[in-house]
Design a protein around this motif. Structure first.
Motif, PDB file in Angstrom:
ATOM      1  N   UNK A 361       0.834  -1.097  -0.238  1.00 47.00           N
ATOM      2  CA  UNK A 361      -0.054   0.031  -0.019  1.00 47.00           C
ATOM      3  C   UNK A 361       0.951   1.180  -0.026  1.00 47.00           C
ATOM      4  N   UNK A 362       0.731   2.197  -0.896  1.00 43.97           N
ATOM      5  CA  UNK A 362       1.240   3.533  -0.866  1.00 43.97           C
ATOM      6  C   UNK A 362       0.348   4.670  -1.029  1.00 43.97           C
ATOM      7  N   UNK A 363       0.904   6.014  -0.744  1.00 47.47           N
ATOM      8  CA  UNK A 363      -0.045   7.083  -1.133  1.00 47.47           C
ATOM      9  C   UNK A 363      -0.364   7.226  -2.482  1.00 47.47           C
ATOM     10  N   UNK A 364      -1.620   7.682  -2.744  1.00 46.82           N
ATOM     11  CA  UNK A 364      -2.065   7.845  -4.219  1.00 46.82           C
ATOM     12  C   UNK A 364      -1.583   9.134  -4.974  1.00 46.82           C
ATOM     13  N   UNK A 365      -0.821   9.977  -4.380  1.00 48.74           N
ATOM     14  CA  UNK A 365      -0.386  11.322  -4.876  1.00 48.74           C
ATOM     15  C   UNK A 365      -1.893  12.056  -5.276  1.00 48.74           C
ATOM     16  N   UNK A 366      -2.709  11.795  -4.370  1.00 48.57           N
ATOM     17  CA  UNK A 366      -4.016  12.430  -4.454  1.00 48.57           C
ATOM     18  C   UNK A 366      -4.767  12.606  -3.036  1.00 48.57           C
ATOM     19  N   UNK A 367      -4.841  13.965  -2.382  1.00 47.79           N
ATOM     20  CA  UNK A 367      -5.508  13.969  -1.122  1.00 47.79           C
ATOM     21  C   UNK A 367      -6.568  12.972  -0.614  1.00 47.79           C
ATOM     22  N   UNK A 368      -6.597  12.447   0.266  1.00 50.02           N
ATOM     23  CA  UNK A 368      -7.543  11.631   0.951  1.00 50.02           C
ATOM     24  C   UNK A 368      -7.600  10.165   0.125  1.00 50.02           C
ATOM     25  N   UNK A 369      -6.597   9.603  -0.528  1.00 49.80           N
ATOM     26  CA  UNK A 369      -6.610   8.314  -1.083  1.00 49.80           C
ATOM     27  C   UNK A 369      -5.210   7.731  -0.986  1.00 49.80           C
ATOM     28  N   UNK A 370      -5.119   6.439  -0.648  1.00 47.77           N
ATOM     29  CA  UNK A 370      -3.893   5.691  -0.719  1.00 47.77           C
ATOM     30  C   UNK A 370      -4.220   4.452  -2.069  1.00 47.77           C
ATOM     31  N   UNK A 371      -3.504   3.484  -2.221  1.00 47.62           N
ATOM     32  CA  UNK A 371      -3.302   2.809  -3.430  1.00 47.62           C
ATOM     33  C   UNK A 371      -2.952   1.398  -3.098  1.00 47.62           C
ATOM     34  N   UNK A 372      -3.770   0.273  -2.961  1.00 46.24           N
ATOM     35  CA  UNK A 372      -3.429  -0.989  -2.388  1.00 46.24           C
ATOM     36  C   UNK A 372      -3.199  -2.170  -3.649  1.00 46.24           C
ATOM     37  N   UNK A 373      -2.665  -2.957  -3.096  1.00 47.85           N
ATOM     38  CA  UNK A 373      -2.313  -4.040  -4.201  1.00 47.85           C
ATOM     39  C   UNK A 373      -1.275  -3.541  -5.151  1.00 47.85           C
ATOM     40  N   UNK A 374      -0.382  -2.809  -4.845  1.00 45.89           N
ATOM     41  CA  UNK A 374       0.900  -2.402  -5.885  1.00 45.89           C
ATOM     42  C   UNK A 374       2.023  -3.224  -5.828  1.00 45.89           C
TER      43      UNK A 374
END
Ligand code: ATP
Ligand code: MG
Length: 570
Positions: A361-374
């Protein structure tokens, strides 16, 4: 020494502004007084302890064949420019100008000065090896002077510098100094450990630090449970984990409206912290890195090791990126940063343990979001991989033996095999056997003499005060007199005992201040005298002295022979 003719000024209250026990007790016992931030006056009592430490250091250095000398406290800028360290030391150098506007620094260490001495004095390999040392004040404009003399701006350091015709001789001397340090800290009665260390601003190939073990220590140390591997966490290698598992999850956005830290994200998702990845945004130095934007990735349960990071190509002078730079390169505010969907090309450096992750899981470079399954190779190119994290308890030891345990330490000594860094930079040469001019190899060896005083207290104290190890105590024995004015026989017996002990080479103080017993004993305990002897009218009648070791719970009545035997046994 008679306390009535000495200057002892203890305090009843514990000073409120001191954070650690040694600083509190040094103030309470009246060993030091603050003059300004990081600048302390050593009272007569404090100085006695400092001199005891110095004496042990001097004796052991002399025994090892080192030769004492003294170099100036103030050194010209030109000398420091020969090695480039005027700039490298930066704001840590305390500087002054003279009336001609010439610039100088107060010596923080003396590699330059000793090399200058050497190049004037020594011409031939036949005069080598040689090891010069001094025990003098050093000055560093520390960012945060604190804990009293533990991290001061002026402090006493023993610094030694050895010169050699070849590397073999340097390594033999390095070993001798290592052993000498072991003798010194053992004699001083300290619990210590030598650890492999980073060579830092001093430079060189091999380096060990000697640490007094204490919870208040500023340094984190890593030891193997099963071998003699020991290193400062600054240096300790985090070994590569096993192979990366196969990707199993699909890439997906996770809403994390208020979750900015890895801990918060892991808690929200109900996953292990070790599956999250922290992205630290830095700018490579404007020098060789050319202002490159870099994301350093470590697992959520790990922390970045700044020293390791700075050793990577181009990162020697890195700094944290500003919010404006982060916005420019990643398009997001901090808290949601990651290596995916950057606005501009960024260099990604993944710690070994991050490189070995799948489905993270990392940050999405978008406020309010992370990205999973990377997953690497699928969602992101294979990263530049390096060891950039601090080891943690339980990591495998880099020597392959057992797991790492952590401890805290106070650095009291440091030995370096410098090689030819300074002799080359300063064009310092000797003639070798064939008459050729060669640069001598050098070693340097420091001991924080004044810091040792504080470090010893961290290890040796109780509710009543300091409990000095024998070798450091201001006096070995305190002879306390009850009512000396009212009872001349008691006063005389105490005087006699005091004189006899001193004549026998046992450093003894006579407490003839005429204080009430409670106040007198409290002082003697606070200042940590190992042996207390009380001379009273009652004791004289019975032919005994009241004796109490600083470490004992109870006092006992002993006749003269038993008393002397007890003191002699330490
Ligand atoms: P530190 O990491 O604690 O800042 P250092 O590695 O910069 O120390 P060295 O250059 O190795 O220090 O100096 C030799 C010894 O001098 C150290 O091992 C330490 O015991 C002592 N020392 C260094 N700085 C200070 C200070 N500000 N106050 C007291 N002692 C110090
Ligand atoms: Mg050091």
């Amino acid at each position: 020494m008679r306390l009535s003719q000495f200057h002892l000024r203890t305090e009843k209250e514990t000073p409120a502004d001191a954070e650690i026990v040694s600083h509190k007790l040094m103030l309470k016992a009246g060993m030091i007084r603050k003059l300004a931030a990081g600048l302390y006056t050593w009272s007569p009592l404090g100085l006695r302890v400092l001199r005891k430490v110095e004496a042990v250091v001097r004796e052991e250095m002399n025994r090892a064949g080192a030769i004492e000398m003294a170099m100036p406290s103030i050194q010209p800028k030109e000398l420091w420019e020969e090695t480039g360290r005027w700039a490298k030391f930066g704001p840590q150098l305390l500087k002054i100008r003279d009336r001609k506007e010439q610039e100088y620094c107060f010596t923080p260490t003396a590699e330059e000065a000793v090399t200058d001495f050497f190049r004037q004095e020594i011409a031939s390999y036949k005069q080598l090896p040689v090891n010069f040392y001094q025990i003098t004040s050093k000055f560093r404009d520390e960012i945060r002077p604190r804990f009293g003399v533990m991290r001061a701006r002026e402090f006493i350091m023993k610094d030694a510098y050895s010169f050699h015709a070849d590397d073999e001789s340097l390594h033999a001397q390095y070993r001798t100094m290592y052993d000498t340090y072991t003798r010194i800290f053992t004699r001083l009665g300290l619990k210590f450990r030598a650890v492999a260390a980073d060579t830092g601003a001093i430079g060189g190939s091999a380096s060990h630090e000697f640490h007094v073990l204490a919870d208040s220590g500023e340094d984190a140390l890593a030891f193997s449970e099963t071998s003699d591997y020991a290193a400062n966490v600054e240096l300790a290698e985090a070994v590569s984990p096993g192979a990366r598992p196969a990707a199993a999850e699909t890439l997906r956005d996770i809403e994390t409206p208020t979750q900015k830290t890895c801990e918060e994200v892991a808690a929200l998702m109900g996953i292990a912290l070790a599956r999250t990845v922290k992205s630290v945004a830095i700018m490579a130095g404007d020098g060789d890195g050319g202002g490159q934007f870099v994301l350093a990735l470590v697992r959520g349960d790990h922390s970045v090791n700044e020293i390791k990071l700075a050793k990577l190509p181009g990162l020697a002078d890195y700094r944290l990126a500003t919010e404006a730079e982060i916005l420019e390169y990643l398009g997001s505010e901090p808290g949601f940063l990651g290596p995916l969907h950057a606005k501009k090309p960024v260099r990604v450096v993944a710690d070994r343990s991050v490189s070995a992750l799948a489905d993270f899981v990392v940050g999405a470079n978008k406020p309010g979001f992370h990205i999973a399954g990377v997953n690497w190779g699928r969602d992101l190119p294979e990263p530049e991989t390096a060891d950039i994290r601090n080891v943690v308890e339980g990591d495998p030891s880099p020597d392959g033996s057992g797991a790492l345990r952590m401890a805290r330490g106070i650095e009291v000594g440091h030995v370096f095999a410098l090689g030819r860094k300074y002799s080359e930079a300063m064009k310092c040469t000797v003639l070798d056997a064939s008459g050729k001019a060669v640069n001598p190899a050098m070693g340097c060896y420091g001991i924080g003499v004044s810091r040792i005083v504080a470090a010893a207290i961290e290890q040796n104290h109780d509710d009543a005060g300091i409990r000095w190890p024998q070798a450091m105590a201001p006096w070995q024995v305190a002879v306390c007199v009850i009512n000396p004015k009212n009872d001349p026989a008691v006063a005389e017996a105490a005087e006699t005992l005091h004189a006899e002990l001193n004549a026998a080479g046992i450093d003894t103080v006579l407490d003839d201040r005429g204080l009430r017993p409670g106040a007198m004993f409290a002082d003697i305990e606070l200042i940590g005298i190992p042996h207390r002897v009380v001379v009273s009218g009652r004791g004289l009648e019975a032919g005994t002295f009241e004796y109490r070791a600083r470490s004992a719970a109870e006092a006992e009545n002993l006749d003269r022979a038993a008393l002397l035997a007890r003191i002699a046994n330490g």
